[in-house]
Motif scaffolding. Sequence first.
Motif, PDB file in Angstrom:
ATOM      1  N   ASP A   1       0.881  -1.169   0.000  1.00  0.00           N
ATOM      2  CA  ASP A   1       0.000   0.000   0.000  1.00  0.00           C
ATOM      3  C   ASP A   1       0.920   1.221   0.000  1.00  0.00           C
ATOM      4  OD1 ASP A   1      -1.711   2.104   0.444  1.00  0.00           O
ATOM      5  OD2 ASP A   1      -2.852   1.101   2.028  1.00  0.00           O
TER       6      ASP A   1
ATOM      7  N   GLU B   1      -0.205   4.456   2.075  1.00  0.00           N
ATOM      8  CA  GLU B   1       0.002   4.362   3.519  1.00  0.00           C
ATOM      9  C   GLU B   1       1.490   4.320   3.867  1.00  0.00           C
ATOM     10  OE1 GLU B   1      -2.080   4.756   6.142  1.00  0.00           O
ATOM     11  OE2 GLU B   1      -3.470   5.349   4.558  1.00  0.00           O
TER      12      GLU B   1
ATOM     13  N   LYS C   1       2.798   7.783   3.771  1.00  0.00           N
ATOM     14  CA  LYS C   1       2.303   8.501   4.952  1.00  0.00           C
ATOM     15  C   LYS C   1       3.105   8.109   6.199  1.00  0.00           C
ATOM     16  CE  LYS C   1      -1.968   9.395   7.447  1.00  0.00           C
ATOM     17  NZ  LYS C   1      -3.385   9.071   7.560  1.00  0.00           N
ATOM     18  N   LYS C   2       3.381   6.823   6.353  1.00  0.00           N
ATOM     19  CA  LYS C   2       4.160   6.357   7.513  1.00  0.00           C
ATOM     20  C   LYS C   2       5.582   6.923   7.489  1.00  0.00           C
ATOM     21  CE  LYS C   2       1.838   1.964   8.336  1.00  0.00           C
ATOM     22  NZ  LYS C   2       1.934   0.521   8.139  1.00  0.00           N
TER      23      LYS C   2
ATOM     24  N   SER D   1      -6.579  11.961  11.028  1.00  0.00           N
ATOM     25  CA  SER D   1      -5.870  10.688  11.185  1.00  0.00           C
ATOM     26  C   SER D   1      -4.772  10.755  12.203  1.00  0.00           C
ATOM     27  CB  SER D   1      -5.292  10.232   9.846  1.00  0.00           C
ATOM     28  OG  SER D   1      -4.413  11.198   9.320  1.00  0.00           O
TER      29      SER D   1
END
Length: 152
Positions: free
Chosen positions: A101, A104, A107-108, A152
Amino acid sequence: MSEFDRKIITDAITRMLARREHSFNEIMRKLQQKGITGDAFMPILEEFKDADIQSDARFAESRARALYLKGKGPRAIKLDLQQYGVDESTAEYAMREIDADWFESAKKVKEKKFGEFYETEFALRQKQKQFLQYRGFYQEHIEYAVSANESS
């Protein structure tokens, strides 16, 4: 080629593959660095490949997964696999197999380096984008990571 030479080459290839997966080109390069000629090792290396002991597909998947887990993006992973002599179709297959992914992951990586908050200042957002680009993410992954919803 003597039976002794064949044993030395076979042992060298076996030792390499016992530690981790290696690409075909990587093994060729390492054997050449040891001073072994291509005429001597090529038939043996082909036997390893035909017996599926050496597999570029397994190498690519293993390498892609390791780099993904280190926070590298798809562009960086494809480039890395190219440097090991993995062809494009094998690299694409490996990228699908790791089932990543990328949104994600970007983002991490961004959150690990810069924190979870959404950056409003243009210059600081650009710095985050450049960092993610350096890590090998594509533009859509970068936009998602730096513009992700604030809840988030």
